[in-house]
Write a protein that holds these residues in place. Structure first.
Motif, short mmCIF file in Angstrom:
data_model
loop_
_atom_site.label_atom_id
_atom_site.label_comp_id
_atom_site.label_asym_id
_atom_site.label_seq_id
_atom_site.Cartn_x
_atom_site.Cartn_y
_atom_site.Cartn_z
N GLY A 24 0.79 -1.22 -0.03
CA GLY A 24 0.09 -0.05 -0.09
C GLY A 24 1.01 1.24 -0.02
N THR A 25 0.39 2.51 0.40
CA THR A 25 0.95 3.52 0.68
C THR A 25 1.00 3.82 1.99
OG1 THR A 25 -0.90 4.96 0.54
CG2 THR A 25 0.30 4.42 -1.70
N SER A 26 2.11 4.61 2.37
CA SER A 26 2.77 5.02 3.90
C SER A 26 2.79 6.52 3.99
CB SER A 26 3.91 4.09 4.31
OG SER A 26 3.70 2.65 3.99
N GLN A 27 2.58 6.99 5.19
CA GLN A 27 2.93 8.08 5.59
C GLN A 27 3.33 8.26 7.05
OE1 GLN A 27 3.06 11.39 3.84
NE2 GLN A 27 3.88 11.56 5.87
N TRP A 28 4.49 8.80 7.28
CA TRP A 28 4.95 8.75 8.63
C TRP A 28 4.67 10.40 9.45
CZ3 TRP A 28 7.28 4.95 11.58
CH2 TRP A 28 7.61 3.80 11.12
N TYR A 29 4.55 10.13 10.63
CA TYR A 29 4.31 11.44 11.44
C TYR A 29 5.33 11.21 12.66
CZ TYR A 29 -0.08 11.38 9.02
OH TYR A 29 -1.48 11.43 8.18
N LYS A 30 5.61 12.66 12.96
CA LYS A 30 6.38 12.98 14.09
C LYS A 30 5.61 13.91 15.19
CE LYS A 30 10.37 15.21 15.97
NZ LYS A 30 11.56 16.22 15.71
N ASN A 31 5.45 13.37 16.31
CA ASN A 31 4.42 14.19 17.33
C ASN A 31 3.38 14.54 16.73
OD1 ASN A 31 6.71 13.96 19.01
ND2 ASN A 31 7.65 15.91 18.52
N GLY A 32 2.70 13.68 15.70
CA GLY A 32 1.37 14.32 15.43
C GLY A 32 1.28 14.91 14.06
N GLN A 33 2.76 15.14 13.65
CA GLN A 33 2.79 16.19 12.41
C GLN A 33 3.22 15.37 11.34
OE1 GLN A 33 1.55 19.33 12.42
NE2 GLN A 33 0.88 18.90 14.50
N ILE A 34 2.85 15.46 10.25
CA ILE A 34 3.38 14.97 8.70
C ILE A 34 4.68 15.06 8.51
CG2 ILE A 34 3.10 14.67 6.24
CD1 ILE A 34 0.13 15.16 6.60
N ILE A 35 5.44 13.94 8.26
CA ILE A 35 6.97 14.21 7.86
C ILE A 35 6.90 14.35 6.41
CG2 ILE A 35 9.33 13.50 8.20
CD1 ILE A 35 8.35 11.78 10.67
N SER A 36 7.31 15.33 5.70
CA SER A 36 7.45 15.48 4.39
C SER A 36 8.34 14.44 3.79
CB SER A 36 7.74 16.78 4.06
OG SER A 36 7.61 16.93 2.54
N GLY A 37 7.79 13.65 2.69
CA GLY A 37 8.39 12.90 2.02
C GLY A 37 8.70 11.39 2.43
N ALA A 38 8.13 11.24 3.72
CA ALA A 38 8.43 10.17 4.34
C ALA A 38 7.04 9.03 4.43
CB ALA A 38 8.44 10.41 5.99
N THR A 39 7.40 8.35 3.07
CA THR A 39 6.13 7.65 2.34
C THR A 39 6.70 6.03 2.28
OG1 THR A 39 6.79 8.15 0.28
CG2 THR A 39 4.81 9.52 1.42
N SER A 40 7.90 5.86 2.93
CA SER A 40 8.19 4.45 2.98
C SER A 40 7.65 3.45 3.88
CB SER A 40 9.70 4.13 2.57
OG SER A 40 10.22 2.86 2.95
N HIS A 41 7.78 2.23 4.00
CA HIS A 41 7.33 1.58 5.23
C HIS A 41 8.18 1.48 6.16
CE1 HIS A 41 9.61 -1.84 3.62
NE2 HIS A 41 9.39 -2.54 4.94
N THR A 42 9.54 2.11 5.84
CA THR A 42 10.37 2.17 7.02
C THR A 42 10.97 3.59 6.92
OG1 THR A 42 12.40 1.95 5.71
CG2 THR A 42 11.56 -0.02 6.70
N TYR A 43 11.26 4.11 8.38
CA TYR A 43 11.81 5.61 8.39
C TYR A 43 13.14 5.59 9.50
CZ TYR A 43 11.94 10.47 9.37
OH TYR A 43 12.07 11.86 9.45
N THR A 44 14.00 6.22 8.99
CA THR A 44 15.31 6.29 9.73
C THR A 44 15.03 7.73 10.54
OG1 THR A 44 16.48 5.29 7.86
CG2 THR A 44 17.66 6.66 9.48
N VAL A 45 15.35 7.15 11.73
CA VAL A 45 15.04 8.47 12.88
C VAL A 45 16.73 8.86 13.54
CG1 VAL A 45 14.08 9.06 15.10
CG2 VAL A 45 12.84 7.41 13.53
N THR A 46 16.61 10.11 13.37
CA THR A 46 17.88 10.78 13.96
C THR A 46 17.69 11.76 15.02
OG1 THR A 46 17.75 12.59 12.41
CG2 THR A 46 19.09 10.52 11.82
N VAL A 47 16.17 12.13 15.28
CA VAL A 47 16.21 12.81 16.60
C VAL A 47 14.94 12.23 17.28
CG1 VAL A 47 16.79 15.04 15.48
CG2 VAL A 47 14.34 14.30 15.08
N SER A 48 14.87 12.66 18.51
CA SER A 48 13.96 12.00 19.51
C SER A 48 12.54 12.56 19.05
CB SER A 48 14.15 12.28 21.12
OG SER A 48 14.13 13.62 21.20
N GLY A 49 11.55 11.81 19.60
CA GLY A 49 10.10 12.11 19.08
C GLY A 49 9.06 10.90 19.18
N ILE A 50 7.84 11.20 19.08
CA ILE A 50 6.73 9.97 18.90
C ILE A 50 6.50 9.74 17.60
CG2 ILE A 50 4.80 9.14 19.51
CD1 ILE A 50 4.74 10.74 22.26
#
Length: 213
Positions: A24-50
Motif C-alpha cells: 500500500g502507501t505509507s505516511q510517517w508522522y512525528k509528534n502528530g505532524q506529517i513528515i514530508s517525503g516520509a512515505t516508505s514503510h520504514t523511516y530512519t530516525v535521527t532525533v527524538s520524538g513520538i
C-alpha cells in the motif's frame, strides 16, 4: 495495523530504523505532524520524538498503529584515555571512565581500568545501559631500562681492576669519575655508574674494589 517495530533508544550521533506494515502507501508522522517525503514503510530516525505511520491499502482504506513509538535520545559514552604514554619500565594504568557501563578492551580486558604491561595500542569500546557505545584508543610505549651488572665486589693484592658497565652506545656517568663504558679502578673505593640509553632510560650499578698494597 501491525505495531511499529524498531529500537526506541537513539544514541547520539547514530540513527534507528522504524518499520511498519509493508504494501500500500505509507505516511510517517512525528509528534502528530506529517513528515514530508516520509512515505516508505520504514523511516530512519535521527532525533527524538513520538513516531507513527498511517497505511492506505489499494482500496483506499486507511489505518495506523494503535500507538506510536517514543524514540528517546541518549548521550553516547564519551571515552578519553588521554595522550599517548611513553615511559621507562613499569606499567601504565588505563581508565575508560563511565562507571557502571560494560567494557571491551583490545588486546584484552573487560573492566573499567586495565594495566598496560608492554608497548602496544590499547583500545576500548564502552557500552551503556541503553546499548549506546563510545570508543577510544591510546598508544603506550614502555622502554626497557638499561640493566647494569658490574659483577661481584673485588678484593686483590696490588694491580688495578677494569670495570665494564656494558650497554654499548649508551652514555655513562661514573663516580668518582669517568664517562666511558669501562673504567680502570686503581685504588680502593666504591665505584658507581649511571647509564642512560637512547630512550633516556637509566640504569645504575655499583661495585666495591679493595686493593691491598
Amino acid at each position: 495495523m501491525t505495531p511499529i517495530t524498531g529500537n526506541p533508544n537513539l544514541c547520539s550521533g547514530t540513527h534507528t530504523v522504524l518499520a511498519g506494515t509493508s504494501g500500500g502507501t505509507s505516511q510517517w508522522y512525528k509528534n502528530g505532524q506529517i513528515i514530508s517525503g516520509a512515505t516508505s514503510h520504514t523511516y530512519t530516525v535521527t532525533v527524538s520524538g513520538i513516531y507513527n505511520m498511517t497505511k492506505t491499502n489499494t482500496n483506499g482504506c486507511k489505518d495506523s498503529a494503535s500507538s506510536g513509538v517514543n524514540v528517546i535520545l541518549y548521550t553516547s559514552p564519551v571515552v578519553s584515555l588521554g595522550a599517548a604514554i611513553t615511559q621507562c619500565g613499569g606499567t601504565a594504568v588505563l581508565d575508560a571512565g563511565n562507571p557502571g557501563d560494560t567494557y571491551a578492551w583490545s588486546p584484552a580486558g573487560t573492566t573499567q581500568t586495565i594495566t598496560a604491561l608492554s608497548s602496544n595500542t590499547y583500545s576500548v569500546v564502552v557500552t551503556d545501559a541503553h546499548t549506546c557505545t563510545g570508543s577510544g584508543s591510546i598508544q603506550v610505549t614502555i622502554h626497557t631500562p638499561p640493566t647494569v651488572n658490574l659483577g661481584a665486589n673485588v678484593t686483590q693484592c696490588g694491580g688495578d681492576v677494569v670495570i665494564d658497565a656494558g650497554n654499548p652506545g649508551s652514555t655513562f656517568a661514573w663516580s668518582p669519575s669517568g664517562n666511558t663504558e669501562s673504567i680502570t679502578a686503581l685504588t680502593t673505593g666504591t665505584y658507581s655508574v649511571l647509564v642512560t640509553d637512547a630512550n633516556s632510560c637509566t640504569g645504575t650499578g655499583s661495585k666495591t674494589v679493595t686493593i691491598h698494597t
